[in-house]
Design an enzyme around this catalytic site. Sequence first.
Site, PDB file in Angstrom:
ATOM      1  N   TYR A  22      -5.180  27.629  20.915  1.00  0.00           N
ATOM      2  CA  TYR A  22      -6.115  28.747  20.985  1.00  0.00           C
ATOM      3  C   TYR A  22      -6.571  29.131  19.576  1.00  0.00           C
ATOM      4  CZ  TYR A  22      -8.027  33.390  21.588  1.00  0.00           C
ATOM      5  OH  TYR A  22      -8.850  34.489  21.528  1.00  0.00           O
ATOM      6  N   GLU A  44      -8.657  39.594  27.677  1.00  0.00           N
ATOM      7  CA  GLU A  44      -8.385  40.640  26.683  1.00  0.00           C
ATOM      8  C   GLU A  44      -8.030  41.962  27.357  1.00  0.00           C
ATOM      9  OE1 GLU A  44      -7.850  40.343  23.579  1.00  0.00           O
ATOM     10  OE2 GLU A  44      -8.772  38.431  23.073  1.00  0.00           O
ATOM     11  N   TRP A  52      -0.411  38.553  23.493  1.00  0.00           N
ATOM     12  CA  TRP A  52      -1.438  37.558  23.775  1.00  0.00           C
ATOM     13  C   TRP A  52      -0.783  36.272  24.286  1.00  0.00           C
ATOM     14  CZ3 TRP A  52      -5.990  37.379  25.399  1.00  0.00           C
ATOM     15  CH2 TRP A  52      -6.797  36.249  25.262  1.00  0.00           C
TER      16      TRP A  52
END
Length: 191
Positions: A22, A44, A52
Amino acid sequence: MSEIEVIRCSWGNSKNSLYQKYHDQEWGKLNLDSTYLYEMLVLESFQSGLSWETILNKRENFRKAFANFDYHKVAKFNKDDFERLMQDEGIVRNRLKINAAINNAKILVKLEKENRTFEEFLTELIPKPIIHHPQKMEDIPASDDLSTQISKEMKKMGFKFVGPVTIYSFLQAVGLINDHLDTCSFKNGGL
């Protein structure tokens, strides 16, 4: 032949390969594809209050649960779909966040019916990516005046779960803000 030393932002040095991928291939790289914008908005918003890494580990489950982030399909989700999502152990089962994901898909469809896209909305406010390249992670804000402004505009349009911190992270995710450290090998898009 010697190997090129890869230097990542400190958060991208995780042993989790999804996290590294990512960081290296998505974060800070401009991608205004409508499906990707919706995906990042959903991820998000679900990340709020969580790590995350937790969200990335569940990303494929989110894809399946939310019709591959086809917001036209998600906008048609009904009460049965909502209950299915609330029972899906592969995603974060939060009533408010699931409602927001469905609501936000409906807002995106509504925008299109008004002959406007989410990409157009974003690029009116950020015509070209903002490049920061700070010296250290502590120099990256959690939010700023711009994310606060965009958050307010989005809330007026009916979006949910789009506070300034979520929006700042979203803008980083889709590459409208590039906060890769100055020392990062990926600050200009990659190796």
